[in-house]
Design a protein around this motif. Structure first.
Motif, short mmCIF file in Angstrom:
data_model
loop_
_atom_site.label_atom_id
_atom_site.label_comp_id
_atom_site.label_asym_id
_atom_site.label_seq_id
_atom_site.Cartn_x
_atom_site.Cartn_y
_atom_site.Cartn_z
N ARG A 49 0.97 -1.28 0.09
CA ARG A 49 -0.03 -0.05 -0.08
C ARG A 49 0.79 1.27 -0.01
NH1 ARG A 49 -4.84 0.25 4.14
NH2 ARG A 49 -5.19 1.78 2.82
N LEU A 50 1.98 1.18 0.47
CA LEU A 50 3.19 2.31 0.67
C LEU A 50 3.23 2.78 -0.97
CD1 LEU A 50 5.57 1.31 3.12
CD2 LEU A 50 3.60 2.73 3.48
N GLU A 51 3.14 2.05 -1.87
CA GLU A 51 3.33 2.20 -3.27
C GLU A 51 2.23 2.38 -4.13
OE1 GLU A 51 6.27 2.74 -4.25
OE2 GLU A 51 7.69 2.09 -2.65
N ALA A 52 1.21 2.33 -3.47
CA ALA A 52 -0.24 2.35 -4.47
C ALA A 52 -0.89 3.41 -4.94
CB ALA A 52 -1.02 1.41 -3.63
N THR A 53 -1.57 3.51 -6.06
CA THR A 53 -2.21 4.68 -6.23
C THR A 53 -3.58 4.74 -5.52
OG1 THR A 53 -3.38 3.51 -7.95
CG2 THR A 53 -1.43 4.61 -8.61
N SER A 54 -4.40 5.68 -5.52
CA SER A 54 -5.48 5.70 -4.72
C SER A 54 -6.42 4.47 -4.90
CB SER A 54 -6.25 7.03 -4.78
OG SER A 54 -6.69 7.24 -6.06
N ALA A 55 -6.83 4.42 -6.02
CA ALA A 55 -7.76 3.13 -6.39
C ALA A 55 -7.14 1.80 -6.12
CB ALA A 55 -8.22 3.16 -7.92
N THR A 56 -5.99 1.55 -6.43
CA THR A 56 -5.31 0.38 -5.81
C THR A 56 -5.47 0.31 -4.25
OG1 THR A 56 -4.01 0.27 -7.75
CG2 THR A 56 -3.38 -1.16 -5.91
N ASP A 57 -5.15 1.27 -3.34
CA ASP A 57 -4.81 1.44 -2.21
C ASP A 57 -6.49 1.10 -1.29
OD1 ASP A 57 -3.38 2.17 0.22
OD2 ASP A 57 -4.91 3.72 0.31
N GLU A 58 -7.33 1.55 -2.39
CA GLU A 58 -8.50 1.21 -1.61
C GLU A 58 -8.98 -0.28 -1.75
OE1 GLU A 58 -11.68 3.72 -3.63
OE2 GLU A 58 -10.44 5.59 -3.06
N ALA A 59 -8.51 -0.71 -3.04
CA ALA A 59 -8.97 -2.26 -3.11
C ALA A 59 -8.10 -2.94 -1.92
CB ALA A 59 -8.35 -2.76 -4.35
N LEU A 60 -6.75 -2.66 -1.79
CA LEU A 60 -5.70 -3.29 -0.82
C LEU A 60 -6.32 -2.96 0.69
CD1 LEU A 60 -2.44 -2.49 -2.43
CD2 LEU A 60 -3.61 -4.56 -2.41
N ALA A 61 -6.92 -2.09 0.80
CA ALA A 61 -7.49 -1.55 2.22
C ALA A 61 -8.53 -2.65 2.43
CB ALA A 61 -8.05 -0.19 2.39
N ARG A 62 -9.71 -2.96 1.56
CA ARG A 62 -10.62 -4.03 1.54
C ARG A 62 -10.01 -5.35 1.75
NH1 ARG A 62 -12.48 -0.71 -2.79
NH2 ARG A 62 -12.07 -2.28 -4.28
N ILE A 63 -8.92 -5.83 1.02
CA ILE A 63 -8.31 -6.94 1.18
C ILE A 63 -7.63 -7.31 2.71
CG2 ILE A 63 -6.40 -8.43 0.33
CD1 ILE A 63 -7.10 -7.38 -2.51
N GLN A 64 -7.18 -6.01 3.18
CA GLN A 64 -6.56 -6.24 4.41
C GLN A 64 -7.72 -6.41 5.55
OE1 GLN A 64 -3.97 -2.42 4.73
NE2 GLN A 64 -2.62 -4.09 5.68
N ASN A 65 -9.11 -5.81 5.29
CA ASN A 65 -9.96 -6.08 6.18
C ASN A 65 -10.29 -7.58 6.06
OD1 ASN A 65 -11.64 -4.28 8.10
ND2 ASN A 65 -13.19 -5.62 7.02
N ASP A 66 -10.46 -8.02 4.60
CA ASP A 66 -10.96 -9.31 4.39
C ASP A 66 -10.06 -10.47 5.02
OD1 ASP A 66 -13.17 -8.52 3.09
OD2 ASP A 66 -12.14 -9.22 0.93
N LEU A 67 -8.58 -10.11 5.19
CA LEU A 67 -7.60 -10.95 5.75
C LEU A 67 -7.89 -11.05 7.15
CD1 LEU A 67 -4.52 -10.21 3.55
CD2 LEU A 67 -5.90 -12.39 3.76
N PHE A 68 -8.35 -9.92 8.02
CA PHE A 68 -8.66 -10.31 9.10
C PHE A 68 -9.85 -10.99 9.44
CE2 PHE A 68 -5.41 -7.41 10.88
CZ PHE A 68 -5.57 -7.61 12.35
N ASP A 69 -10.95 -10.79 8.65
CA ASP A 69 -12.05 -11.69 8.64
C ASP A 69 -11.35 -13.15 8.39
OD1 ASP A 69 -13.47 -9.53 8.70
OD2 ASP A 69 -14.59 -9.59 6.82
N LEU A 70 -10.69 -13.34 7.55
CA LEU A 70 -10.29 -14.73 7.25
C LEU A 70 -9.47 -15.13 8.47
CD1 LEU A 70 -9.23 -16.13 4.09
CD2 LEU A 70 -7.47 -16.36 5.75
N GLY A 71 -8.60 -14.54 8.94
CA GLY A 71 -7.88 -14.96 10.26
C GLY A 71 -8.78 -15.16 11.43
N ALA A 72 -9.94 -14.42 11.42
CA ALA A 72 -10.76 -14.79 12.67
C ALA A 72 -11.68 -16.04 12.22
CB ALA A 72 -11.86 -13.62 12.67
N ASP A 73 -11.87 -16.29 11.00
CA ASP A 73 -12.93 -17.37 10.62
C ASP A 73 -11.66 -18.63 10.83
OD1 ASP A 73 -13.92 -19.64 9.22
OD2 ASP A 73 -14.52 -18.06 7.62
N LEU A 74 -10.56 -18.59 10.43
CA LEU A 74 -9.53 -19.90 10.59
C LEU A 74 -9.14 -19.95 12.09
CD1 LEU A 74 -7.17 -19.26 7.68
CD2 LEU A 74 -9.00 -21.05 8.02
#
Length: 190
Positions: A49-74
């Protein structure tokens, strides 16, 4: 809501950790390896995310949140007990997988088809996304291994599979829509 008043608890000093249901297991347990690797992946996404453009950064932020969901699931075993839990455990959903697929399709529609494998690299963001891709594949392998030992939410494996594809296509996009991809030349250095 999570409240962390004290970071160290000393409860893991003998090599065990607590799962989401309170059960204690070894820190090298397959379940801990799977959700620990998704946490590692989340850290690499943060670096990307340090290198990302705003649109990519928004998508990566969603993915980070999903990864916390995934960790909570597992980290929450015994899916059969979900219906009786005081608070329903967080589980990855098909909608999260579907969103990744839609985003992959949009990105891929802007790329020329590959005629060679590509080497990880090119621009800085692309290189970071390739690291994310490989860590996602490792997390997926560990989730599959866990699923062979016990029941898990199958959507976690599907999500990780699709996520690695997402990182691959996003890396190509970060390389000037694939124009700066580094192509593999088989046997080039023989």
């Amino acid at each position: 809501m999570v409240v962390l008043n004290k970071i160290y608890t000393r409860t893991g000093d003998k090599g065990t950790t607590a799962l989401g249901n309170g059960e204690r297991v070894a820190k090298h347990d397959a379940r801990v390896e799977a959700y620990g690797t998704s946490d590692e992946l989340n850290c690499f996404v943060g670096v990307a995310r340090l290198e990302a453009t705003s649109a990519t950064d928004e998508a990566l932020a969603r993915i980070q949140n999903d990864l916390f969901d995934l960790g909570a699931d597992l980290c929450r075993p015994d899916m059969a007990a979900d219906k009786d839990a005081e608070y329903p455990p967080l589980r990855v959903t098909q909608e999260q997988v579907d969103r990744l697929e839609r985003e992959i399709d949009v990105m891929n529609s802007e790329l020329e088809p590959l005629r060679s494998f590509i080497l990880p690299g090119g621009r800085a963001l692309a290189a970071h996304l390739h690291v994310c891709r490989t860590v996602a594949r490792r997390a997926e392998r560990l989730a599959v291994l866990l699923s062979e030992q016990t029941e898990i939410n199958a959507a976690t494996v599907t999500y990780l599979n699709r996520l690695s594809d997402w990182f691959f296509v996003a890396a190509r996009m970060a390389n000037n829509s694939g124009k700066e991809d580094v192509l593999w030349v088989p046997g080039a250095n023989r």
